[in-house]
Write a protein that holds these residues in place. Structure first.
Motif, short mmCIF file in Angstrom:
data_model
loop_
_atom_site.label_atom_id
_atom_site.label_comp_id
_atom_site.label_asym_id
_atom_site.label_seq_id
_atom_site.Cartn_x
_atom_site.Cartn_y
_atom_site.Cartn_z
N PRO A 134 0.84 -1.19 0.00
CA PRO A 134 0.00 0.00 0.00
C PRO A 134 0.89 1.25 0.00
O PRO A 134 2.00 1.24 0.54
CB PRO A 134 -0.79 -0.11 1.31
N GLU A 135 0.39 2.32 -0.58
CA GLU A 135 1.19 3.53 -0.79
C GLU A 135 1.81 4.07 0.49
O GLU A 135 2.99 4.42 0.51
CB GLU A 135 0.32 4.61 -1.45
N GLN A 136 1.05 4.14 1.58
CA GLN A 136 1.58 4.69 2.83
C GLN A 136 2.72 3.84 3.39
O GLN A 136 3.72 4.37 3.88
CB GLN A 136 0.45 4.84 3.87
N GLU A 137 2.59 2.53 3.32
CA GLU A 137 3.65 1.65 3.82
C GLU A 137 4.92 1.79 2.96
O GLU A 137 6.03 1.84 3.48
CB GLU A 137 3.17 0.20 3.84
N ALA A 138 4.72 1.87 1.66
CA ALA A 138 5.86 2.03 0.76
C ALA A 138 6.58 3.36 1.03
O ALA A 138 7.81 3.41 1.04
CB ALA A 138 5.40 1.96 -0.69
N LYS A 139 5.80 4.42 1.27
CA LYS A 139 6.40 5.73 1.57
C LYS A 139 7.25 5.68 2.84
O LYS A 139 8.34 6.23 2.89
CB LYS A 139 5.31 6.80 1.74
N VAL A 140 6.74 5.01 3.87
CA VAL A 140 7.47 4.92 5.12
C VAL A 140 8.78 4.15 4.91
O VAL A 140 9.85 4.59 5.35
CB VAL A 140 6.62 4.26 6.23
#
Length: 160
Positions: A114-120
């Protein structure tokens, strides 16, 4: 007997002539390579005297011996420098290529999250930001981001 006379004898395959030339000039040639190529000076030193033997027929009467020998040494040093420079360039190219491939592979893995996990994960592991600064940036807590990163890494491990 002069160096030039010894070279003429060496051209006639007199081994004692080589021994005497070696004895006379080994320290100068050793010092030359030691100053210019500390890591490889012993190999270059040996190669220099091997080339002297291989090229003895090219020595011409009336030519001063020491400058002739030092041209051999200088050319060896230049060749060595060029080869080592080329080797370093090839190694750096291979390393850059491997890093590019690795970066592409990581991005493919991150694309599965998911985008948020990848960003972190990208921000923390690839860009080097700490969780506290990321918490301010994402409007979250450091603990929450640590948990999100931990879950994302677990998903990646399970997917592999």
């Amino acid at each position: 007997m002069t160096d030039e006379e010894l070279m003429l004898l060496l051209q006639q395959n007199d081994p004692l002539a080589f021994d005497e030339l070696y004895r006379r000039h080994r320290q100068r040639v050793w010092a030359y390579f030691k100053r210019r190529s500390p890591a490889d000076h012993a190999d270059l030193f040996q190669e220099c005297f091997m080339r002297l033997l291989e090229r003895r027929e090219q020595f011409q009467a009336g030519t001063p011996f020491l400058p002739w020998l030092m041209v051999i040494a200088r050319n060896l040093h230049i060749d060595h420098w060029r080869k080592s420079k080329l080797r370093r360039h090839e190694e750096l190219s291979e390393q850059a290529s491997a890093e590019e491939n690795w970066a592409e592979e990581i991005e493919l893995w991150l694309a599965e999250l998911p985008e948020q996990e990848a960003k972190v994960l990208r921000s923390h592991y690839l860009e080097g930001h700490d969780y506290e600064s990321l918490a301010r940036r994402f409007g979250s807590t450091a603990q929450s981001l640590r948990q999100r990163a931990s879950r994302a890494l677990k998903k990646l491990r399970e997917g592999l």
